[in-house]
Design a protein around this motif. Sequence first.
Motif, PDB file in Angstrom:
ATOM      1  N   GLU A 120      45.802  43.342  61.250  1.00 31.83           N
ATOM      2  CA  GLU A 120      46.296  44.572  61.856  1.00 31.83           C
ATOM      3  C   GLU A 120      46.419  45.706  60.839  1.00 31.83           C
ATOM      4  O   GLU A 120      46.247  46.887  61.164  1.00 31.83           O
ATOM      5  N   ALA A 121      46.705  45.350  59.594  1.00 31.27           N
ATOM      6  CA  ALA A 121      46.878  46.374  58.558  1.00 31.27           C
ATOM      7  C   ALA A 121      45.586  47.129  58.262  1.00 31.27           C
ATOM      8  O   ALA A 121      45.613  48.186  57.617  1.00 31.27           O
ATOM      9  N   VAL A 122      44.440  46.609  58.716  1.00 27.81           N
ATOM     10  CA  VAL A 122      43.154  47.267  58.482  1.00 27.81           C
ATOM     11  C   VAL A 122      43.037  48.569  59.279  1.00 27.81           C
ATOM     12  O   VAL A 122      42.334  49.504  58.871  1.00 27.81           O
ATOM     13  N   VAL A 123      43.738  48.672  60.416  1.00 29.12           N
ATOM     14  CA  VAL A 123      43.483  49.738  61.389  1.00 29.12           C
ATOM     15  C   VAL A 123      43.605  51.149  60.813  1.00 29.12           C
ATOM     16  O   VAL A 123      42.666  51.955  60.954  1.00 29.12           O
ATOM     17  N   PRO A 124      44.704  51.547  60.168  1.00 31.10           N
ATOM     18  CA  PRO A 124      44.791  52.940  59.693  1.00 31.10           C
ATOM     19  C   PRO A 124      43.691  53.308  58.702  1.00 31.10           C
ATOM     20  O   PRO A 124      43.141  54.419  58.761  1.00 31.10           O
ATOM     21  N   THR A 125      43.371  52.386  57.799  1.00 28.45           N
ATOM     22  CA  THR A 125      42.313  52.655  56.825  1.00 28.45           C
ATOM     23  C   THR A 125      40.963  52.769  57.516  1.00 28.45           C
ATOM     24  O   THR A 125      40.155  53.656  57.204  1.00 28.45           O
ATOM     25  N   LEU A 126      40.702  51.889  58.464  1.00 22.20           N
ATOM     26  CA  LEU A 126      39.449  51.935  59.213  1.00 22.20           C
ATOM     27  C   LEU A 126      39.303  53.254  59.961  1.00 22.20           C
ATOM     28  O   LEU A 126      38.230  53.875  59.963  1.00 22.20           O
ATOM     29  N   GLN A 127      40.370  53.720  60.587  1.00 17.64           N
ATOM     30  CA  GLN A 127      40.319  54.979  61.328  1.00 17.64           C
ATOM     31  C   GLN A 127      39.981  56.159  60.415  1.00 17.64           C
ATOM     32  O   GLN A 127      39.124  56.993  60.732  1.00 17.64           O
ATOM     33  N   ALA A 128      40.656  56.228  59.276  1.00 21.13           N
ATOM     34  CA  ALA A 128      40.469  57.376  58.386  1.00 21.13           C
ATOM     35  C   ALA A 128      39.082  57.393  57.763  1.00 21.13           C
ATOM     36  O   ALA A 128      38.418  58.438  57.696  1.00 21.13           O
ATOM     37  N   ILE A 129      38.612  56.236  57.304  1.00 24.14           N
ATOM     38  CA  ILE A 129      37.305  56.178  56.645  1.00 24.14           C
ATOM     39  C   ILE A 129      36.183  56.495  57.624  1.00 24.14           C
ATOM     40  O   ILE A 129      35.215  57.183  57.285  1.00 24.14           O
ATOM     41  N   ALA A 130      36.302  56.000  58.865  1.00 33.38           N
ATOM     42  CA  ALA A 130      35.268  56.280  59.864  1.00 33.38           C
ATOM     43  C   ALA A 130      35.214  57.767  60.215  1.00 33.38           C
ATOM     44  O   ALA A 130      34.134  58.309  60.492  1.00 33.38           O
ATOM     45  N   LEU A 131      36.357  58.446  60.208  1.00 34.08           N
ATOM     46  CA  LEU A 131      36.374  59.872  60.533  1.00 34.08           C
ATOM     47  C   LEU A 131      35.628  60.717  59.499  1.00 34.08           C
ATOM     48  O   LEU A 131      34.934  61.679  59.845  1.00 34.08           O
ATOM     49  N   ILE A 132      35.768  60.363  58.233  1.00 32.05           N
ATOM     50  CA  ILE A 132      35.154  61.173  57.173  1.00 32.05           C
ATOM     51  C   ILE A 132      33.721  60.741  56.888  1.00 32.05           C
ATOM     52  O   ILE A 132      32.974  61.429  56.189  1.00 32.05           O
ATOM     53  N   ALA A 133      33.295  59.609  57.452  1.00 30.33           N
ATOM     54  CA  ALA A 133      31.985  59.044  57.130  1.00 30.33           C
ATOM     55  C   ALA A 133      30.799  59.971  57.422  1.00 30.33           C
ATOM     56  O   ALA A 133      29.832  59.970  56.653  1.00 30.33           O
ATOM     57  N   PRO A 134      30.788  60.775  58.514  1.00 34.49           N
ATOM     58  CA  PRO A 134      29.628  61.660  58.720  1.00 34.49           C
ATOM     59  C   PRO A 134      29.409  62.650  57.580  1.00 34.49           C
ATOM     60  O   PRO A 134      28.260  62.999  57.276  1.00 34.49           O
ATOM     61  N   LEU A 135      30.480  63.102  56.940  1.00 33.80           N
ATOM     62  CA  LEU A 135      30.325  64.015  55.810  1.00 33.80           C
ATOM     63  C   LEU A 135      29.668  63.299  54.631  1.00 33.80           C
ATOM     64  O   LEU A 135      28.832  63.864  53.927  1.00 33.80           O
ATOM     65  N   ARG A 136      30.044  62.050  54.431  1.00 34.86           N
ATOM     66  CA  ARG A 136      29.407  61.264  53.375  1.00 34.86           C
ATOM     67  C   ARG A 136      27.929  61.046  53.688  1.00 34.86           C
ATOM     68  O   ARG A 136      27.087  61.061  52.799  1.00 34.86           O
ATOM     69  N   MET A 137      27.614  60.846  54.961  1.00 32.31           N
ATOM     70  CA  MET A 137      26.218  60.691  55.382  1.00 32.31           C
ATOM     71  C   MET A 137      25.401  61.924  55.014  1.00 32.31           C
ATOM     72  O   MET A 137      24.300  61.822  54.453  1.00 32.31           O
ATOM     73  N   LEU A 138      25.940  63.104  55.303  1.00 34.13           N
ATOM     74  CA  LEU A 138      25.234  64.346  54.996  1.00 34.13           C
ATOM     75  C   LEU A 138      25.041  64.502  53.496  1.00 34.13           C
ATOM     76  O   LEU A 138      23.954  64.884  53.030  1.00 34.13           O
ATOM     77  N   ALA A 139      26.072  64.191  52.717  1.00 27.68           N
ATOM     78  CA  ALA A 139      25.968  64.292  51.263  1.00 27.68           C
ATOM     79  C   ALA A 139      24.894  63.355  50.725  1.00 27.68           C
ATOM     80  O   ALA A 139      24.136  63.706  49.805  1.00 27.68           O
TER      81      ALA A 139
END
Length: 482
Positions: A320-339
Amino acid sequence: MRLGLEQQAIAGVKWGAVAKLSTQVVSWAVTLLVVRLLVPADYGLMALCGVVLTTLSGLAELGLGASLIQARTLTDHDLKRVAGALWLLNVACAAVIFLAAPLIATVFAQPRLDAVLRVSTVQLLLGAAAAVPEALAYRALRFRWLAAADITAGLATSAATLALALGGFGVWSLVLGTIGGAAVRTVLLVARSPLIRPTLELSGIGSLLRFGGAWSGARFAWQLTYQVDVLIAGRFLTQEAVGIYSVAMQLANLPLQKGMSIVNGVAFPAISRLQDDLPRMRRRLLDAIRVLSFGAVPALWGISAVAGEFVEVALGEDWEAVVPTLQAIALIAPLRMLATLLATALSAVGRADVELVNTLVSLAVAIVAFGLGVRWGLQGLTAAYVMAVGVSFALNFPRTVRIVQISARDIVNATRSTFLAGALMLVCVNAARAGLPIESHALRLMGLIGVGGVAYTATLLLLDRAIWRQMLTIVAALRERP
């Protein structure tokens, strides 16, 4: 009939997607099973091993494979010299890791890391054998053959990992499964490549070494940038915290890694061929950004939207502790894709030196961010990741667009509709969560995915019908047999 470059690129995406999708279902299923069989500490140990190995593997290759792809002309003697240099570098790096393994294990206070690192050096030797055959296949745009090799290796990795995990081998199931898959891929590549006999006479490859050195420096700095979080966390946080963070990173970035590995594998050789035609390269790069955002935004933001339900169904309550980290990283991931795509374009037009500067800036930002964030534990580490990705992109973007000749307005115009549709998708999923009268966790997850899919599709139909026409054109091209 010989295909044009654009058609070859689409064919490359097609076969890359075939390879990834063919193995993805098995890989995801195996990953979820193995996560249940292992413990967070095993993943934390493997994450530390991965940091060391991937960091040194960049030095071991020295960008020579990329230089073979990017070079305008090559001779047989060039290939022999590069092959010899690759063997020297990989053997040297393997020896360094093997001898330094006890010290590294002591630094991280992980005694088991010693043996894991020493066994994992086999991957460097396999990499030395595969580098030139792989580069020649990419240079020749032999994407179908590369896809076949990837499928076979991916299935071998999954089968070996699962069998060992079921046998109770713990972290060794991850280590030996990875080595097994790499061995299969190397054998396949070497078997289908012209015989290249390495020579230790290295003079005459200065231009390849200069480009490769800058490219390798950028890759090395990039590896440090995206592994420095685990390096710092491994020193100051518990194994369990590092394991939770690494699993969240793996789940959030898996669509990004798989998608970008396909795109970059095609984009680098394709853009290299367009390096003398910058206007055409610019148009194709913006097309790639537009199409990538079309698929990446709903996939990555969708993961963030349903993270709680997904973790509960797929991993169980212990994670269950994975959830907040998973949410945040997935949100910023498209910017990393563009970079990542812009970095590939820089190298493909021969400006690996600029990419190196950008990556060093990102590394400095990451060290500061994670050095501060780790003081607040897992939550601080997660916040530091988001900040590091955003700040690095803002600092590097102006330098990058001057080289590839696109503007911020161009990128906004190419991606605006997909990001707006993605934002509305997030709102709809969160609004539907409270109103879905479903008790079954699995059915609730499916229901939320359905709501998100409908919201994204409907919004994009209203905002940008042109992108649907573009996607239909690409789908039609993908259906053609090259």
